[in-house]
Design a protein around this motif. Structure first.
Motif, short mmCIF file in Angstrom:
data_model
loop_
_atom_site.label_atom_id
_atom_site.label_comp_id
_atom_site.label_asym_id
_atom_site.label_seq_id
_atom_site.Cartn_x
_atom_site.Cartn_y
_atom_site.Cartn_z
N ASN A 79 -7.78 -6.95 -1.27
CA ASN A 79 -6.59 -7.50 -0.88
C ASN A 79 -6.79 -8.89 -0.49
O ASN A 79 -7.47 -9.38 0.59
CB ASN A 79 -6.05 -6.61 0.40
CG ASN A 79 -6.94 -6.36 1.55
OD1 ASN A 79 -7.58 -5.52 1.96
ND2 ASN A 79 -6.69 -7.49 2.50
N PRO A 128 -4.15 -6.23 4.47
CA PRO A 128 -4.76 -5.10 4.23
C PRO A 128 -3.50 -4.33 3.49
O PRO A 128 -4.05 -3.27 2.88
CB PRO A 128 -5.23 -4.35 5.38
CG PRO A 128 -5.43 -5.44 6.19
CD PRO A 128 -4.37 -6.70 5.88
N TRP A 141 -11.32 -7.24 2.10
CA TRP A 141 -11.65 -5.68 1.48
C TRP A 141 -11.36 -4.68 2.70
O TRP A 141 -11.58 -5.24 3.74
CB TRP A 141 -13.06 -5.61 1.45
CG TRP A 141 -13.65 -6.29 0.12
CD1 TRP A 141 -14.53 -7.74 0.13
CD2 TRP A 141 -13.70 -5.95 -1.11
NE1 TRP A 141 -14.61 -8.18 -1.20
CE2 TRP A 141 -14.16 -7.11 -2.01
CE3 TRP A 141 -13.31 -4.81 -1.96
CZ2 TRP A 141 -14.33 -7.06 -3.37
CZ3 TRP A 141 -13.36 -4.96 -3.32
CH2 TRP A 141 -13.92 -6.02 -4.10
N THR A 142 -10.71 -3.71 2.47
CA THR A 142 -10.16 -2.82 3.37
C THR A 142 -10.80 -1.52 2.98
O THR A 142 -10.72 -0.95 2.04
CB THR A 142 -8.64 -2.75 3.37
OG1 THR A 142 -8.16 -4.05 3.75
CG2 THR A 142 -7.98 -1.72 4.24
N TRP A 143 -11.39 -0.85 3.79
CA TRP A 143 -11.95 0.28 3.95
C TRP A 143 -11.15 1.68 3.69
O TRP A 143 -10.17 1.53 4.44
CB TRP A 143 -12.87 0.60 5.05
CG TRP A 143 -13.85 2.00 5.02
CD1 TRP A 143 -13.52 3.01 5.91
CD2 TRP A 143 -14.75 2.54 4.33
NE1 TRP A 143 -14.54 4.06 5.59
CE2 TRP A 143 -15.20 3.81 4.54
CE3 TRP A 143 -15.29 1.85 3.29
CZ2 TRP A 143 -16.15 4.50 4.13
CZ3 TRP A 143 -16.52 2.64 2.49
CH2 TRP A 143 -16.89 3.68 2.81
N ASP A 144 -11.38 2.28 2.88
CA ASP A 144 -10.57 3.69 2.49
C ASP A 144 -11.40 4.93 2.85
O ASP A 144 -12.27 5.33 2.20
CB ASP A 144 -10.06 3.67 1.31
CG ASP A 144 -9.03 5.13 0.93
OD1 ASP A 144 -8.14 5.14 1.57
OD2 ASP A 144 -9.69 5.76 0.27
N ASP A 161 0.87 -1.24 0.01
CA ASP A 161 0.07 0.05 0.11
C ASP A 161 0.80 1.20 -0.10
O ASP A 161 0.25 2.23 0.15
CB ASP A 161 -1.03 -0.04 1.21
CG ASP A 161 -0.33 -0.02 2.34
OD1 ASP A 161 0.93 -0.17 2.55
OD2 ASP A 161 -1.05 0.05 3.43
N SER A 201 -9.97 -13.34 3.47
CA SER A 201 -8.34 -13.27 3.20
C SER A 201 -7.64 -14.56 3.50
O SER A 201 -8.01 -15.14 4.51
CB SER A 201 -7.76 -11.90 3.23
OG SER A 201 -7.24 -11.92 4.62
N TYR A 260 -14.08 0.49 -0.59
CA TYR A 260 -13.08 -0.70 -0.17
C TYR A 260 -12.18 -0.90 -1.60
O TYR A 260 -12.68 -0.96 -2.57
CB TYR A 260 -13.93 -1.84 0.09
CG TYR A 260 -14.90 -1.85 1.32
CD1 TYR A 260 -14.19 -2.18 2.55
CD2 TYR A 260 -16.12 -1.23 1.25
CE1 TYR A 260 -14.99 -2.45 3.72
CE2 TYR A 260 -16.89 -1.31 2.51
CZ TYR A 260 -16.40 -1.74 3.69
OH TYR A 260 -16.93 -1.87 4.78
#
Length: 604
Positions: free
Chosen positions: A179, A183, A167-170, A119, A160, A176
């Motif tokens: 990944n 994350p 899924w990772t929240w932004d 990331d 995962s 999302y």
């Protein structure tokens, strides 16, 4: 397979691709050799040991990720494909490594990690900066779902590999990102042609132009996801997130993507490719990747055998499941016969950076005698199988798993800790204990302990007084390369011997057909290898055969196949190699604990 060869008085010749006969050796750079005393292995340290690998019989060094990275997953989270992580060295060090290999007639391949980036990679930083950024579509973004009460949920229920959601929240862009692993490892969007073109140029051609000879390609069958993003079936009712490998393994466009990679990059550079092919247990699924006519990959790693003993990959992976020898033999037979009658190829391996040590999993490391005997028999087993042979650092000296007495504090791996923490959070003490037991056998950390070079402080991996990044095995004074180099009958000496025999009889062991004997026997592992090549003038020519017999147990075993071999109808049969030390009397038709033998039989 026989069409690749013809016999010449000076040896076996033909048009076989070089990589079929090569011995590959994986180096995990953090743990191989530290040259500057910072406790972290590096490329100059590897260069200092190239002659060791050359003398062993290694043809190709496979260097695990050494790229710029935050190191949250030991370099499988890359933040710059064209830079070297400072603790490993510099670009100039890589150039020197390439030269050191090539000057000895060896080759070098790198890890290609392009399912995801860190990331912290500039591409992802741009992608998450706004929904209108040109690189937004280089990663996989989706809006949230909401329930009737207005609670936010990820786009799907997928779990995962490292526990939790895929899924990772932004918060910044209110979406999302996908990944499959951590994350910190957002998945690249291979559906975007500009993204693929950048991968080919930045992550591949850059290194091939510097002289690298090819790639081990990480997670190669996960680039094509299902783009309708459905929920996975509920197979674990008590879990919030569900296993969903069918949503991203061997997806709808995967063969198109891999063929494009081959056509655009690998073929023009004549680069060798070996793909990591997980969750693909059927030969009919694997063949499209390695068929010469399909022009995708040269070979792949299929994981049915090396994952024996593991639990469910998504829930309870480290709940160890004991397995009989017959199960191991079935997997070997499936993949040894896979290439017969096809234009595909196969790999041979029993260790890598993601698994426990082979001698601790498939052999017996309980006593020094059983450890040496089983480590040698594993060497004999691997060296007599058809396909391209891959060794992992330390395998050649029989390195063991970390001691069972070590606490969970010694485990560093993000995956291991994810499963352990999940067990702790469940509040189920039996699950915690079962997970710890499984980790002691299967954890990725076992293969990542520092290489045991000698009996000096820190096993010669790093300087005295330095603190190695992982604890050195307690038994390094008894088990190390320097000690074994002085003993031609050591595990190391036996590996060197078997690699020479493998190439001397390449038509049998690298390219020969395989026939499993006594598949249900839970103690003896026996098979016949036969060359398609005929030896001798005119009507007298014969197919070269070898009988491999191994006792995969800690008690002596009667082996009738030995008597059969020695009573061959015609021609000659002789003992080619035995795992015993000189002076240890053979027991005729009986095999000692963990003894292995190969009989060569020239039978018309």
């Amino acid at each position: 397979m026989g069409s690749d060869f013809h016999y010449h008085p000076n040896g076996w010749v033909g048009n076989t691709p070089w990589w079929k006969d090569a011995v590959f050796y994986q180096v995990y750079p953090a743990s191989f050799k530290d040259s500057n005393g910072d406790g972290w292995g590096d490329i100059p340290g590897l260069i200092s040991k190239i002659d060791y690998l050359h003398h062993l019989g290694v043809d190709v060094v496979w260097l695990s990720p050494m790229f710029e990275s935050p190191q949250k997953d030991m370099g499988y989270d890359i933040s710059d494909y064209q830079a070297v992580y400072a603790r490993y060295g510099t670009l100039q060090d890589v150039d020197q490594l390439i030269q050191s290999c090539h000057s000895r007639g060896m080759k070098l391949i790198l890890d290609l990690v392009v399912n995801h980036t860190s990331d912290q990679h500039p591409w992802f930083k741009e992608s998450r900066s706004s929904k209108t950024n040109p690189k937004r579509d280089w990663y996989i973004w989706k809006p949230p779902r909401y329930d009737s009460a207005g609670n936010r949920f990820p786009p799907t229920n997928w779990r995962s590999y490292f526990a939790g959601s895929t899924w990772t929240w932004d918060e910044h862009t209110q979406e999302y990102y996908l990944n499959l692993y951590g994350p910190f490892q957002p998945d690249l969007n291979w559906e975007n042609p500009e993204c693929r073109a950048a991968i080919y140029d930045v992550a591949m051609r850059f290194w091939l132009d510097r002289g690298v000879d090819g790639f081990r390609i990480d997670t190669v069958n996960k680039y094509s996801k299902r783009t309708d993003f459905p929920d996975a079936p509920i197979t674990c009712p008590d879990a919030q997130h569900q296993p969903a490998p069918e949503m991203w393994c061997n997806g709808p466009r995967i063969h198109e993507f891999i063929h494009e990679m081959q056509t655009e990059v690998l073929t023009p550079y004549r680069a060798v490719s070996v793909g990591e092919l997980s969750n693909t247990p059927l030969p009919s699924q694997v063949l499209p990747y390695v068929s010469a006519a399909a022009r995708e990959l040269d070979m792949v790693f299929e994981f049915s055998l090396i994952r024996l003993g593991t639990g469910d990959l998504f829930h309870g992976k480290y709940m160890y499941r004991p397995f009989p020898l017959s199960a191991l033999k079935r997997h070997v037979a499936t993949w040894q016969t896979f290439i017969e009658g096809t234009d595909g190829w196969h790999t041979v391996f029993c260790e890598n950076h993601d698994n426990g040590r082979a001698v601790s999993r498939f052999g017996n490391d309980g006593t020094p005698e059983l450890w040496e005997a089983s480590a040698k028999t594993i060497a004999l087993w691997q060296a007599t199988l058809t396909g391209t042979l891959f060794l992992y650092q330390g395998q050649e000296i029989g390195m063991r798993n970390m001691p069972a007495s070590w606490s969970i504090d010694e485990y560093k791996d993000v995956e291991s800790m994810g499963f352990y923490n999940e067990a702790v959070q469940s509040g189920d003490q039996k699950r915690v204990e079962a997970t710890l037991h499984g980790l002691r056998i299967l954890a990725r950390d076992h293969s990542r302990l520092p290489f045991q070079w000698n009996d000096s402080a820190n096993a010669g991996f790093t300087s005295e007084g330095a603190v190695p990044w992982m604890r050195v095995h307690d038994g390094y004074r008894e088990l190390n390369a320097a000690k074994q180099l002085q003993d031609p009958e050591s595990v190391l000496g036996f590996y060197g011997k078997m690699l020479r025999i493998r190439k001397q009889y390449r038509d049998i062991f690298i390219h020969g057909t395989f026939k499993l004997l006594a598949p249900e026997d839970e103690f003896l592992f026996m098979y016949v290898k036969e060359s398609d090549v005929r030896v001798g003038p005119g009507s007298e020519n014969v197919r070269r055969k070898a009988l491999v017999v191994m006792n995969f147990s800690s008690i002596p075993q009667k082996c009738p196949a030995i008597d059969v071999a020695l009573r061959c109808r015609k021609g000659e049969a002789r003992l080619l190699v035995d795992t015993l030390r000189i002076g240890d009397p053979a027991l005729g038709g009986e095999l000692r604990p963990w003894e292995g033998r190969v009989y060569l039989n020239f039978e018309p």
